[in-house]
Enzyme design. Sequence first.
Site, PDB file in Angstrom:
ATOM      1  N   ARG A  57       0.812  -1.022   0.040  1.00 12.89           N
ATOM      2  CA  ARG A  57      -0.003  -0.046  -0.210  1.00 12.89           C
ATOM      3  C   ARG A  57       0.861   1.212   0.252  1.00 12.89           C
ATOM      4  O   ARG A  57       0.401   2.203  -0.343  1.00 12.89           O
ATOM      5  CB  ARG A  57      -1.039  -0.012   1.200  1.00 12.89           C
ATOM      6  CG  ARG A  57      -1.952   1.148   1.227  1.00 12.89           C
ATOM      7  CD  ARG A  57      -3.006   0.914   2.223  1.00 12.89           C
ATOM      8  NE  ARG A  57      -2.441   1.199   3.566  1.00 12.89           N
ATOM      9  CZ  ARG A  57      -2.496   0.502   4.408  1.00 12.89           C
ATOM     10  NH1 ARG A  57      -3.274  -0.864   4.463  1.00 12.89           N
ATOM     11  NH2 ARG A  57      -2.047   0.732   5.843  1.00 12.89           N
ATOM     12  N   ASP A 182      -5.884  23.491  -8.602  1.00 16.32           N
ATOM     13  CA  ASP A 182      -6.248  22.214  -9.356  1.00 16.32           C
ATOM     14  C   ASP A 182      -5.436  22.637 -10.647  1.00 16.32           C
ATOM     15  O   ASP A 182      -5.801  23.683 -11.602  1.00 16.32           O
ATOM     16  CB  ASP A 182      -7.779  22.135  -9.645  1.00 16.32           C
ATOM     17  CG  ASP A 182      -8.137  21.112 -10.333  1.00 16.32           C
ATOM     18  OD1 ASP A 182      -7.455  20.638 -11.191  1.00 16.32           O
ATOM     19  OD2 ASP A 182      -9.291  20.663 -10.090  1.00 16.32           O
ATOM     20  N   LYS A 207      -6.542  13.339 -17.191  1.00 11.44           N
ATOM     21  CA  LYS A 207      -6.960  13.906 -18.248  1.00 11.44           C
ATOM     22  C   LYS A 207      -5.335  13.785 -19.077  1.00 11.44           C
ATOM     23  O   LYS A 207      -5.072  12.650 -19.848  1.00 11.44           O
ATOM     24  CB  LYS A 207      -7.016  15.437 -17.912  1.00 11.44           C
ATOM     25  CG  LYS A 207      -8.112  15.485 -16.805  1.00 11.44           C
ATOM     26  CD  LYS A 207      -9.593  14.988 -17.491  1.00 11.44           C
ATOM     27  CE  LYS A 207     -10.518  14.772 -16.771  1.00 11.44           C
ATOM     28  NZ  LYS A 207     -10.953  15.753 -15.598  1.00 11.44           N
TER      29      LYS A 207
END
Length: 394
Positions: A57, A182, A207
């Site tokens: 993890r 962002d 994206k």
Amino acid sequence: MTDLPSDRPATRLAHSGRADKSCYGPVNPPVVRASTLLFANTAELKAAAGTRRTYGRHGSATTMALEQALCALEGAADCLLTPSGLSAISTTLLALLQPGDHLLMSDACYEPTRALCDGLLTRLGIHTSYYDPLIGSGISELLQANTRVVFVEAAGSLTFEIHDVPALAAAAHAQGALLVADSTWATPLGWDAFALGIDVSLHAATKYIVGHSDVLLGAILCTAAVQPRLRQTYAALGLSVGGDDAYLALRGLRTLAARLAVHRENTAQVLAWLAQRAEVAELLYPPLAGAAGHELWQRDFKPEYACGLLGVVFAEGISRAQVNRLIDSTRLFGIGYSWGGYESLMIPCHPASSRSVTAARWQGKVMARLHIGLEDPADLLADLHQAFAAMHTV
Ligand SMILES: *Cc1c(COP(=O)(O)O)cnc(C)c1O
């Protein structure tokens, strides 16, 4: 690959986050799929305690190669990979805010970011106010004693406003608040987030970083000062990203500069065509000379890395039904959310319905969002030509 002889982004893209010598020679790092990691003996197990090399993890050679590549590109102290762009945003806000704190959020934020603020964060006693993305240094009047974070988006979702980041950073920092951005539309190449005063630069890697519409992934890039808080929250939430997804993102990243060059050129051709059309009132694309936000964009962004996402405001008299007809008539533009893949997309949009303080500016406007992909631009123009003609048959 620590000592590159060049700082230029395209060279960094090709050389950062490569396989190390222990991999016996391939160019790329291996795809590591692992939960359990084995140790030779208990002494080695003990020695690993507190490092990231204890359990799957906490990362792998694949995820760490991607982290290193993104850190090198933006000059960040650390990079945390999250399962989606939205989880990069939620993890950051949960790390930096606590009950009683105040958040100043751009009114042009990505809609699920607004849902996070008005839902989960409100439930946790964190109060959000929305500010006009064009406010600049006027933000000072909205900062409260308990404001801990100012959040900007580059550029505003659907409406493409360019925020005056240095002015917002100065005002936020003057009173001990952090500036979070962002940076998805900017991409890791399009602006120098940390030099502009940003403390945490977030990406929906989904994206342009992944670039092929096949992986959901987020990245949190941060300064050393906020890194411990982010790592602590990230660990507490149990976040982790699989090796296959990190590998695909690293593969996409290699061609980011090359792809952006084509997106930018194709977009320029489409914009020149759209600008001639009587049906179009305004093009929302800050890299375009004369467009809203162009001056700030020129000051703060790197022109060679403009991307392919833009907005169109249609002329008065053009109805939503006509725009739907236009979109339904295209053959090369997919109808779908997300963007930054290699393909062209088009959707209708209604920003007024997701704005608090700037709704009036967009009220009644008939709009669409276009992503200009890597198709031959002559074909995109021909497709737009026939789809615009179909608009008038409604
Ligand atoms: C798509 C997007 C996100 C969310 O990314 P996901 O990977 O879809 O969760 C966040 N911010 C912006 C600006 C986006 O366009």
